[in-house]
Design an enzyme around this catalytic site. Structure first.
Site, short mmCIF file in Angstrom:
data_model
loop_
_atom_site.label_atom_id
_atom_site.label_comp_id
_atom_site.label_asym_id
_atom_site.label_seq_id
_atom_site.Cartn_x
_atom_site.Cartn_y
_atom_site.Cartn_z
N ASP A 146 0.87 -1.17 0.00
CA ASP A 146 0.00 0.00 0.00
C ASP A 146 0.91 1.23 0.00
O ASP A 146 2.09 1.14 0.35
CB ASP A 146 -0.88 -0.02 1.26
CG ASP A 146 -1.64 1.27 1.45
OD1 ASP A 146 -2.39 1.66 0.55
OD2 ASP A 146 -1.44 1.91 2.51
N ASP A 157 -0.27 5.22 0.63
CA ASP A 157 -0.62 6.28 1.58
C ASP A 157 -0.77 5.70 2.98
O ASP A 157 -1.62 4.83 3.22
CB ASP A 157 -1.91 6.97 1.16
CG ASP A 157 -1.79 7.65 -0.19
OD1 ASP A 157 -1.18 8.72 -0.25
OD2 ASP A 157 -2.29 7.10 -1.18
#
Length: 251
Positions: free
Chosen positions: A16, A18
């Site tokens: 991932d 952010d």
């Protein structure tokens, strides 16, 4: 796509972005607030927390409900441009992320970026890294269904398999910081590590939970694929169960 045996070697890490690699959530929240206020509304911390880990189209819909008189696409573009501008000024790296990326690179473990942010922001973050760590980029504008749906993670594995047909779900580990992101990774069947940041995440047998990536190594990731490690669930029913359990907390 079938899982590999419990002794499967680590071949790929699915990241991932952010909240996991970069701490861009303050940038997103500031952009959301500025946009809502420009349309005469108010934007609370509680409202901002509802968007953490969500797809940008979902977030845009909530911003419309908060008074933003723009179309979904215009809202997404406005927010993304604001965050890209901030990232160009300063990249807020999360602790341990760059160090782990470098170790994975030296160990020959492939990496994919799996984010609900769109291409312009993902490419800006990737360009800020010292090496081309990411072989595959799956962004929010390249999938039909955003997190917590597993489509983005399954797409990343499919793209990685184009260069290694022997790579399977069981050779991969996902790193996530949000409820929707963890739910998406678990639903895909990938062994998952939750590294809570903005939003707390509960202990759960479907995934491992680390406080930080600082000090973490390739060996730690390999342990997740050993017998007794944290492996995602198989099947649609399990995917739906995990999504509901973890809730709907930008990833």
């Amino acid at each position: 796509m079938q899982s590999t045996p419990a002794h499967a070697p680590l071949k790929a890490v699915l990241w991932d972005m952010d909240g996991t690699i970069v701490d861009t959530e303050p940038y997103w929240i500031a952009a959301e607030r500025a946009l809502v206020e420009a349309h005469g509304g108010t934007w609370s911390h509680e409202q901002a927390m509802q968007l953490v880990g969500q797809s940008l189209t979902y977030s845009a819909g909530l911003l419309q409900k908060a008074g933003v008189v723009l179309g979904i696409r215009d809202i997404v573009d406005t927010l993304t441009e604001a965050v890209v501008s901030r990232v160009k000024e300063e990249v807020p790296w999360r602790p341990g992320a760059r160090e782990l990326l470098e170790e994975l690179h030296l160990a020959g473990v492939r990496c994919a970026l799996v984010t609900m942010s769109e291409g312009p922001l993902a490419r800006q973050v990737v360009a800020s890294l010292p090496r081309p760590y990411f072989e595959v980029l799956v962004t929010g504008d390249t999938v039909t269904r955003g997190k917590p749906d597993p489509e983005a993670y399954l797409t990343a594995v499919d793209l990685l398999r184009e260069r290694d047909a022997a790579l399977q779900i069981g050779n991969c580990v996902a790193l996530e910081d949000s409820g929707p992101g963890v739910a998406a990774a678990v639903a895909s069947g990938v062994a998952t590590v939750a590294i809570p940041h903005i939003v707390p995440l509960p202990e759960h047998p479907a995934y491992a939970r680390w406080n930080s990536l600082a000090g973490r190594s390739v060996a730690d990731l390999e342990e997740l694929l050993a017998p007794g490690g944290s492996r995602g669930s198989d099947g649609e029913a399990a995917a739906l169960e995990q999504t509901a359990a973890l809730g709907t907390a930008r990833g």
